[in-house]
Design an enzyme around this catalytic site. Sequence first.
Site, PDB file in Angstrom:
ATOM      1  N   SER A  14       0.814  -1.233   0.000  1.00  0.00           N
ATOM      2  CA  SER A  14       0.000   0.000   0.000  1.00  0.00           C
ATOM      3  C   SER A  14       0.840   1.273   0.000  1.00  0.00           C
ATOM      4  O   SER A  14       0.404   2.310  -0.515  1.00  0.00           O
ATOM      5  CB  SER A  14      -0.929   0.001   1.227  1.00  0.00           C
ATOM      6  N   ARG A  15       2.041   1.203   0.583  1.00  0.00           N
ATOM      7  CA  ARG A  15       2.841   2.429   0.747  1.00  0.00           C
ATOM      8  C   ARG A  15       4.314   2.129   0.505  1.00  0.00           C
ATOM      9  O   ARG A  15       4.720   0.974   0.428  1.00  0.00           O
ATOM     10  CB  ARG A  15       2.717   2.948   2.192  1.00  0.00           C
ATOM     11  N   ASP A  63      -3.257  -9.459   7.799  1.00  0.00           N
ATOM     12  CA  ASP A  63      -2.102  -9.379   8.701  1.00  0.00           C
ATOM     13  C   ASP A  63      -1.180 -10.568   8.402  1.00  0.00           C
ATOM     14  O   ASP A  63      -1.541 -11.716   8.660  1.00  0.00           O
ATOM     15  CB  ASP A  63      -2.608  -9.426  10.148  1.00  0.00           C
ATOM     16  N   VAL A  64      -0.004 -10.293   7.868  1.00  0.00           N
ATOM     17  CA  VAL A  64       0.882 -11.393   7.452  1.00  0.00           C
ATOM     18  C   VAL A  64       1.363 -12.249   8.631  1.00  0.00           C
ATOM     19  O   VAL A  64       1.824 -13.365   8.421  1.00  0.00           O
ATOM     20  CB  VAL A  64       2.103 -10.892   6.633  1.00  0.00           C
ATOM     21  N   SER A 142      17.335  -5.998   5.131  1.00  0.00           N
ATOM     22  CA  SER A 142      17.850  -4.646   5.395  1.00  0.00           C
ATOM     23  C   SER A 142      19.355  -4.743   5.644  1.00  0.00           C
ATOM     24  O   SER A 142      19.845  -5.787   6.111  1.00  0.00           O
ATOM     25  CB  SER A 142      17.178  -4.073   6.641  1.00  0.00           C
ATOM     26  N   TYR A 155      14.599  -5.702  15.168  1.00  0.00           N
ATOM     27  CA  TYR A 155      14.554  -5.534  13.701  1.00  0.00           C
ATOM     28  C   TYR A 155      15.751  -6.239  13.044  1.00  0.00           C
ATOM     29  O   TYR A 155      15.595  -6.945  12.043  1.00  0.00           O
ATOM     30  CB  TYR A 155      14.560  -4.037  13.407  1.00  0.00           C
ATOM     31  N   ALA A 158      15.269  -9.992  13.112  1.00  0.00           N
ATOM     32  CA  ALA A 158      14.271 -10.420  12.115  1.00  0.00           C
ATOM     33  C   ALA A 158      14.867 -10.383  10.712  1.00  0.00           C
ATOM     34  O   ALA A 158      14.687 -11.315   9.914  1.00  0.00           O
ATOM     35  CB  ALA A 158      13.039  -9.523  12.192  1.00  0.00           C
ATOM     36  N   LYS A 159      15.586  -9.317  10.417  1.00  0.00           N
ATOM     37  CA  LYS A 159      16.131  -9.156   9.058  1.00  0.00           C
ATOM     38  C   LYS A 159      17.298 -10.119   8.799  1.00  0.00           C
ATOM     39  O   LYS A 159      17.465 -10.606   7.682  1.00  0.00           O
ATOM     40  CB  LYS A 159      16.563  -7.700   8.832  1.00  0.00           C
ATOM     41  N   ILE A 188      15.998   4.412   2.660  1.00  0.00           N
ATOM     42  CA  ILE A 188      15.064   4.723   1.578  1.00  0.00           C
ATOM     43  C   ILE A 188      14.018   5.721   2.095  1.00  0.00           C
ATOM     44  O   ILE A 188      13.526   5.572   3.238  1.00  0.00           O
ATOM     45  CB  ILE A 188      14.344   3.430   1.087  1.00  0.00           C
TER      46      ILE A 188
HETATM   47  P1  NAP Z   1       6.393   1.628   5.245  1.00  0.00           P
HETATM   48  O1  NAP Z   1       6.404   2.805   4.344  1.00  0.00           O
HETATM   49  O2  NAP Z   1       6.259   1.836   6.717  1.00  0.00           O
HETATM   50  O3  NAP Z   1       5.240   0.610   4.744  1.00  0.00           O
HETATM   51  C1  NAP Z   1       5.021  -0.581   5.445  1.00  0.00           C
HETATM   52  C2  NAP Z   1       4.056  -1.434   4.673  1.00  0.00           C
HETATM   53  O4  NAP Z   1       3.895  -2.697   5.352  1.00  0.00           O
HETATM   54  C3  NAP Z   1       2.660  -0.845   4.565  1.00  0.00           C
HETATM   55  O5  NAP Z   1       2.128  -1.205   3.310  1.00  0.00           O
HETATM   56  C4  NAP Z   1       1.900  -1.551   5.695  1.00  0.00           C
HETATM   57  O6  NAP Z   1       0.488  -1.600   5.477  1.00  0.00           O
HETATM   58  C5  NAP Z   1       2.514  -2.933   5.594  1.00  0.00           C
HETATM   59  N1  NAP Z   1       2.387  -3.746   6.817  1.00  0.00           N
HETATM   60  C6  NAP Z   1       2.893  -3.482   8.048  1.00  0.00           C
HETATM   61  N2  NAP Z   1       2.565  -4.475   8.905  1.00  0.00           N
HETATM   62  C7  NAP Z   1       1.864  -5.392   8.203  1.00  0.00           C
HETATM   63  C8  NAP Z   1       1.240  -6.617   8.512  1.00  0.00           C
HETATM   64  N3  NAP Z   1       1.286  -7.149   9.770  1.00  0.00           N
HETATM   65  N4  NAP Z   1       0.562  -7.288   7.546  1.00  0.00           N
HETATM   66  C9  NAP Z   1       0.497  -6.783   6.289  1.00  0.00           C
HETATM   67  N5  NAP Z   1       1.077  -5.627   5.921  1.00  0.00           N
HETATM   68  C10 NAP Z   1       1.746  -4.934   6.864  1.00  0.00           C
HETATM   69  O7  NAP Z   1       7.740   0.762   5.071  1.00  0.00           O
HETATM   70  P2  NAP Z   1       8.883   0.835   3.960  1.00  0.00           P
HETATM   71  O8  NAP Z   1       9.899   1.803   4.408  1.00  0.00           O
HETATM   72  O9  NAP Z   1       8.284   0.929   2.610  1.00  0.00           O
HETATM   73  O10 NAP Z   1       9.554  -0.612   4.173  1.00  0.00           O
HETATM   74  C11 NAP Z   1       9.182  -1.731   3.398  1.00  0.00           C
HETATM   75  C12 NAP Z   1      10.131  -2.875   3.732  1.00  0.00           C
HETATM   76  O11 NAP Z   1      11.470  -2.477   3.457  1.00  0.00           O
HETATM   77  C13 NAP Z   1      10.112  -3.282   5.188  1.00  0.00           C
HETATM   78  O12 NAP Z   1      10.260  -4.676   5.297  1.00  0.00           O
HETATM   79  C14 NAP Z   1      11.323  -2.588   5.772  1.00  0.00           C
HETATM   80  O13 NAP Z   1      11.813  -3.236   6.910  1.00  0.00           O
HETATM   81  C15 NAP Z   1      12.264  -2.684   4.602  1.00  0.00           C
HETATM   82  N6  NAP Z   1      13.339  -1.680   4.631  1.00  0.00           N
HETATM   83  C16 NAP Z   1      13.065  -0.360   4.590  1.00  0.00           C
HETATM   84  C17 NAP Z   1      14.094   0.570   4.613  1.00  0.00           C
HETATM   85  C18 NAP Z   1      13.856   2.045   4.552  1.00  0.00           C
HETATM   86  O14 NAP Z   1      14.838   2.798   4.646  1.00  0.00           O
HETATM   87  N7  NAP Z   1      12.644   2.524   4.377  1.00  0.00           N
HETATM   88  C19 NAP Z   1      15.420   0.116   4.687  1.00  0.00           C
HETATM   89  C20 NAP Z   1      15.667  -1.244   4.728  1.00  0.00           C
HETATM   90  C21 NAP Z   1      14.620  -2.143   4.694  1.00  0.00           C
HETATM   91  P3  NAP Z   1      -0.469  -0.327   5.866  1.00  0.00           P
HETATM   92  O15 NAP Z   1      -0.224   0.715   4.807  1.00  0.00           O
HETATM   93  O16 NAP Z   1      -1.844  -0.884   5.812  1.00  0.00           O
HETATM   94  O17 NAP Z   1      -0.049   0.122   7.223  1.00  0.00           O
END
Ligand code: NAP
Length: 247
Positions: A14-15, A63-64, A142, A155, A158-159, A188
Amino acid sequence: MQLTGKTAVVTGGSRGIGRAVAVTLAEAGADVAIIYAGNTAAAEETTKMIEEKGVKALAIQCDVSDEKAVATMMKTVKKELGRVDILVNNAGITRDGLLMIMKEEDWQAVLDTNLNGSFHCTKAAARLMMKQRCGSIINITSVVGETGNAGQANYAAAKAGLIGFTKSVAKELASRNVRCNAIAPGCIATDMTAVLGDEAVANMVKNIPLGRVAQPEEVAKAVLFLASDDASYITGQVLNVDGGMVM
Ligand code: NAP
């Protein structure tokens, strides 16, 4: 990198990174199901963006961390879109805190979503992929899973777990032509990093050789490659998309 005729499931679609992945895979011709936790408005917006690419979109609130809900979700995807060729385990959360004050519930919530969620989705999708004799699973880990990070023991665990999981699944499913790889993003620009504040992000950038944060689309391009047949001989790998943070 064409995905015409393929179907993708993107958790956390979604985001943020998940949305960029969903739209990028749609642009390459895949029908895409996005899975989200509760933000229906964001999911509807992503659905529209996918449909604008001329492919089918499906948004499912699930919810995954709930194994039964995931099994039902995957059956719905199969029923509505016919098959599952690509799974992107991207749903993730943070509950940061130093070890000595980290609450059990914050440890558990992060493990439940980031690691157990990927296990549930992979198991449900692999069932279909093994029958099809093809599939590509991409786990979004990550850099923190590789290096650790103070304040993120849950975190990072988990990663890091997701990396071991990726390699094990790759070995188990290779004989059925199902590949499994991981992508390790650095910093990101999404809601997840926005909460850290400008100063924390600026400090992080000091340790990024390319000298900037990335846009979600830059991660999505790497996902597209690993999802596509262009990566047909790549499995069990971790691809860093981190501007050189870890090398
Ligand atoms: P984000 O913007 O916070 O988006 C999180 C997404 O996960 C949303 O779509 C949310 O749904 C969904 N979500 C959360 N809990 C869930 C659940 N229990 N069941 C189903 N969906 C769930 O996160 P992001 O920054 O895009 O990160 C995406 C992935 O990349 C994550 O695994 C994060 O750890 C990894 N990552 C991110 C970064 C970074 O810098 N951003 C760096 C390294 C790794 P809703 O919209 O409904 O809340």
